[in-house]
Every structure is written in structure tokens, then in C-alpha cells.
Motif scaffolding. Structure first.
Motif, mmCIF file in Angstrom:
data_model
loop_
_atom_site.group_PDB
_atom_site.id
_atom_site.type_symbol
_atom_site.label_atom_id
_atom_site.label_comp_id
_atom_site.label_asym_id
_atom_site.label_seq_id
_atom_site.Cartn_x
_atom_site.Cartn_y
_atom_site.Cartn_z
ATOM 1 N N ASP A 399 0.847 -1.193 0.000
ATOM 2 C CA ASP A 399 0.000 0.000 0.000
ATOM 3 C C ASP A 399 0.882 1.243 0.000
ATOM 4 N N MET A 400 0.802 2.034 -1.065
ATOM 5 C CA MET A 400 1.627 3.239 -1.223
ATOM 6 C C MET A 400 0.846 4.526 -0.944
ATOM 7 N N ASP A 402 -0.027 6.196 1.648
ATOM 8 C CA ASP A 402 0.527 7.139 2.617
ATOM 9 C C ASP A 402 2.037 7.251 2.504
ATOM 10 N N ASN A 403 2.593 6.776 1.414
ATOM 11 C CA ASN A 403 4.034 6.829 1.191
ATOM 12 C C ASN A 403 4.377 8.104 0.439
ATOM 13 N N GLU A 404 4.988 9.057 1.131
ATOM 14 C CA GLU A 404 5.230 10.380 0.546
ATOM 15 C C GLU A 404 6.136 10.298 -0.676
ATOM 16 N N ALA A 406 6.517 7.817 -2.719
ATOM 17 C CA ALA A 406 5.767 7.227 -3.828
ATOM 18 C C ALA A 406 4.833 8.248 -4.462
ATOM 19 N N LYS A 407 4.176 9.063 -3.623
ATOM 20 C CA LYS A 407 3.216 10.036 -4.143
ATOM 21 C C LYS A 407 3.895 11.175 -4.896
#
Length: 506
Positions: A399-400, A402-404, A406-407
Motif C-alpha cells: 500500500d503506497m 501514505d508513502n510520501e 511514492a506520491k
């Protein structure tokens, strides 16, 4: 203390409307329905400089003696206070110099220059600019106009609260106020708690620039070692001394919000008003949403101060992409799928009829492939349900959402050259009507005869989806593939001769 500010604020009311306007208190029907509370927006984004800041700046400059006016004024600002000082100085015929961080949005810099002030760009934060402005004060003898740490500035900002209580004498449960250095919340709290003490005064800060929150926790002002600058209008390392003295015993709490939650609030405000606030201007709405969700509040009257609208147009792309995540209406997932013909289509069937916001895939090796996918959702519960479904089909999932990193970065870097030789790859660009399930229907048209070696799709909010597909088609299959292109019914373009493909993807 309150009596002292009572006099200052009443005096400010007689001055600030030389330049400021009485802004409306607008209903937000969409937000009200969604949150099951009455939400009202105090529209300071409609001021002549698109921010409340000119109230305090003008009130302070109006107090200058003739000798001080002759020396001119200097200030430091990330933009909105700068425009207020520039306009006030222009109206009073006073020379103004504004020191702004180099990170200040271009729209704010240009606006200040158009008002006749001299602009000096220095440092990367407000604090850098402030230190340099103090040096210039010593060198020039000009009067420093502080953006928030000054009683006259605070009194000027308090006129927002005076208007608010006059406009809505009925019940108000809480007022949510954006916080940077603290001038606005200090002035508004001083007036509200004197005249309507039953109203909660709640500050809202970005979670990466929470100078008032940490000061209240510590019982003293704290200098933050690092701050985020997405909400540049409130990017301050330390709350002002005078604002902290005023608010520490007056306000009820401070709510912290994330970048994604701010972006979602900008979208909410746009949906209700067709106005676009800057990130700092949307803080209060983001705070209301978080507060309502935390408290389970219903039937209350809640007011948000929309503090400014000085947004660079090119930032809207970032805001739009992060707003859906902030609303928990999009999940970003990294999924590993087996590398064999038809596996990509089977993966899409598992996702089902959900809207796809983004799809990035590039053939890597003969055993497995990594897919980066954005999926439209209805809340965090559906995200967990989807992840569980994928894992139940033996797809490794990360799960990306909430991955800053990645975003911000990875979603734009997926793909590139294939690590292995991709035989007989052909590259085509397609358009098809954009609706839930359209991507899956497109893949079903292709059948299972050819291997997909590259896939990129992003939903741009338009009526048509745009897909870039790499397909391995052996020479003997070329006739059947051409028949597929003719039958699929979507406009298409061959792109294997495109230099962008040859340089970066083939």
C-alpha cells in the motif's frame, strides 16, 4: 489584556476599511451536507489582495508618525502580508521594501511589485527573510512592519472577528482559524472570547509546520528545526511572542492536518464556491473536517476562515492529484503479477469495475512484473477490502497511499527501459470513453493472444481515457493484430517511431 485589545480593535475598525472590504460569510452547502453540520466560510480570499493580511498591515502603517513615514517601511513575508504592506504604503504614499523567501509563489512576488514596492528575494523560509529584513532595517533606518508580532497588526486582523459576530448573531459552536505566526488567531480570539466566550476558538496548522501546537504542548515558544513549505503562507518556525501571550489562555485547541487533507479542503471549497484558495487559506476547512470526524459531531454551526487565495496556477496539478487521497477516495498500490499472457487482464478483473486513476507497468523479466495502480474508492474501508481481495488471489501488494516518496516521485518514475529484450514490441496510443470499467473492457477486446509489455494510463478527469500500450506481436500474428485494431473501435496511433519511445522506453 482583553480590555486593552478591545480598545485597539475598535480603533482598527475605524481605519482598516480605507483599504479592506467587509467580506461575506457564505454558506457551504456541499460541505454542510457531507459533514452533517452547518459550515460557514468567512471569505477573506475576496479581499483586494486576496488575503486578510492587509487589515493588520494597514492598521499598523496608519499609526506611523510623519517622521516614521518619511523613513519608509520594510517587512518580511511569504507573500500575503507583503501585498498588504505594499498596498497600505501605496495608499499612504510611503516607500516600501519587502523581503520575501525565494520559495514564494511567483504570483505573490508579481503582485507585490505591481503595487509599487521594492522586492528583495532572500533565503528559503520566512525566518530567513525576516532575519535579512532586520539587517536592512539597521542599514536604512526604515520602520519594520511585523507580519504578526505587533499589537496593531493583531488588532487589525481582529476586525475579521468583529464582522463575523455581526454577520451571524445566532449560535456558533466553533470558529476554525489558520495559524502561521499567530496574528490572526490572536486578534480573533481576543474579540470572540470577550464578546461570545461560549464559542470555541480552534487553530489549524499543517502537521509539518506546527509552531503553535508545539508551543502550547511545551508551555513556551519553541523554534522548529524544520518546516514544510507546501502551505507557504503559514510556514513559520516559531509562533510570535505577542500572539502566543494572547492565545495561550484563550484558544481551545489546535488541530493538525496533512498536505493531502489540505488539498482535499481546497477541492471542497472549490466545489461549494468555485473559488480556489491557497493551501494556507484552506487550513480551516481541513481542520473542520478532521475535528468533525474525530468528535462525531452533528448539527453544529462551524465557521472556517478562508484566509487567502494567492495560488500559483501550476500548483493546481499537485493539489488535484493529492485531493482524492486526502478524501480517502483514491488508493495507490504496488502489485506484483506473474509475467505471462493474460495475467494483466486477470489482475484488472480482480480490481473489478472500480475507476482507475492511474496504471503504470513495464515488462521487467520473464517471471514477474510490478504494477503501480491508482484506484478510486469510497473511504479507507474499501481500500482494506481491495487489498485483502488482491492478497486472497495471491498477489503481493504494498500500500503506497501514505508513502510520501511514492506520491511525489515514484508514481512518475515507473517504467523506463525494459531490463530484458522485448521481442516484437509495438507501441500504440489509444483513446476510449472514460467511465468505470472502461479500462477492463478495453483489455477484454484484446483477448489473450498477445503479451502486454508496457502499459501507462492516467485519468485526467476528461471525457476520454488515454492509454499507452506496448504489445508483443510476432510477425506471423500481424494480420490478426491489425484486425483487432480495426475492430476495437477506439482511435489509435502507432508510436514505435516516436523519438520519446526510442530514447526512453525501447
Amino acid at each position: 489584556m482583553l480590555n486593552d485589545y478591545e480598545k485597539r480593535i475598535k480603533a482598527a475598525c475605524a481605519v482598516v476599511y480605507d483599504v479592506a472590504r467587509r467580506t461575506p460569510l457564505d454558506a457551504a452547502p456541499g460541505l454542510s451536507e457531507a459533514l452533517n453540520n452547518e459550515i460557514l466560510l468567512k471569505r477573506e480570499d475576496l479581499q483586494p489582495v486576496f488575503s486578510f493580511k492587509l487589515r493588520g498591515a494597514y492598521n499598523r502603517i496608519a499609526q506611523l508618525s510623519e517622521e516614521e513615514q518619511a523613513r519608509g517601511v520594510i517587512t518580511a513575508s511569504a507573500g500575503n502580508h507583503a501585498q498588504g504592506v505594499a498596498l497600505a504604503a501605496q495608499r499612504r504614499g510611503i516607500k516600501a521594501m519587502i523581503v520575501m523567501p525565494k520559495t514564494t509563489p511567483r504570483i505573490k512576488v508579481q503582485a507585490v511589485r505591481k503595487l509599487g514596492a521594492e522586492v528583495v528575494l532572500h533565503g528559503n523560509t520566512y525566518d530567513d527573510a525576516s532575519a535579512h529584513a532586520r539587517t536592512l532595517v539597521e542599514q536604512t533606518g526604515a520602520v519594520y512592519i511585523h507580519p504578526y508580532d505587533d499589537p496593531d497588526v493583531i488588532a487589525g486582523q481582529a476586525t475579521v472577528a468583529v464582522e463575523l459576530l455581526e454577520q451571524h448573531p445566532e449560535r456558533i459552536d466553533a470558529v476554525f482559524i489558520p495559524v502561521g505566526g499567530g496574528g490572526l488567531i490572536a486578534g480573533m480570539a481576543a474579540w470572540i472570547k470577550q464578546h461570545r466566550p461560549e464559542i470555541k476558538v480552534i487553530g489549524v496548522e499543517p502537521d509539518d509546520a506546527a509552531c503553535l501546537y508545539v508551543a502550547l504542548e511545551a508551555g513556551e515558544r519553541i523554534t522548529l528545526p524544520h518546516i514544510g513549505i507546501f502551505a507557504d503562507g503559514v510556514a513559520v518556525r516559531q509562533v510570535g511572542e505577542e500572539p502566543f501571550r494572547v492565545v495561550r489562555d484563550l484558544i481551545d485547541e489546535v488541530v493538525l492536518v496533512s498536505t493531502d487533507e489540505i488539498c482535499a479542503a481546497i477541492m471542497d471549497i472549490y466545489d461549494d464556491t468555485r473559488a480556489i484558495t491557497e493551501p494556507a487559506g484552506a487550513l480551516a476547512v481541513a481542520g473542520i473536517k478532521k475535528y468533525v470526524a474525530r468528535e462525531g459531531l452533528q448539527g453544529a454551526c462551524l465557521v472556517a476562515v478562508n484566509s487567502g487565495a494567492n495560488m500559483n496556477f501550476d500548483r493546481l496539478r499537485h493539489v488535484a492529484e493529492r485531493a482524492e487521497i486526502g478524501e480517502q477516495r483514491e488508493a495507490l498500490l504496488a502489485v506484483t503479477i506473474p509475467e505471462r499472457p493474460g495475467s494483466f487482464r486477470e489482475f484488472c478483473k480482480t480490481i473489478g469495475e472500480r475507476g482507475i486513476t492511474e496504471f503504470n507497468y513495464r515488462y521487467s523479466d520473464a517471471s514477474e512484473a510490478h504494477v503501480f495502480v491508482g484506484v478510486q474508492l469510497n473511504g479507507s474501508a474499501e481500500r482494506e477490502e481491495l487489498i485483502a481481495k488482491l492478497k486472497g488471489r495471491d498477489y503481493p501488494v504494498v500500500d503506497m497511499t501514505d508513502n510520501e516518496m511514492a506520491k511525489i516521485h515514484v508514481r512518475y518514475m515507473v517504467g523506463g527501459h525494459s531490463a530484458a529484450m522485448v521481442d516484437h514490441e509495438q507501441l500504440y496510443r489509444f483513446e476510449f470513453p472514460e467511465r468505470p470499467g472502461a479500462l477492463l473492457r478495453f483489455l477484454k477486446h484484446m483477448g489473450q493472444g498477445w503479451n502486454i509489455s508496457l502499459f501507462h494510463y492516467r485519468n485526467h478527469g476528461a471525457a476520454y481515457g488515454r492509454v499507452l500500450v506496448g504489445i508483443q506481436v510476432p510477425p506471423a500474428e500481424q494480420g490478426r493484430f491489425q484486425a483487432f485494431l480495426d475492430e476495437v473501435g477506439y482511435p489509435y496511433w502507432a508510436e514505435q517511431d516516436n523519438p520519446a519511445y526510442q530514447l526512453f522506453l525501447s
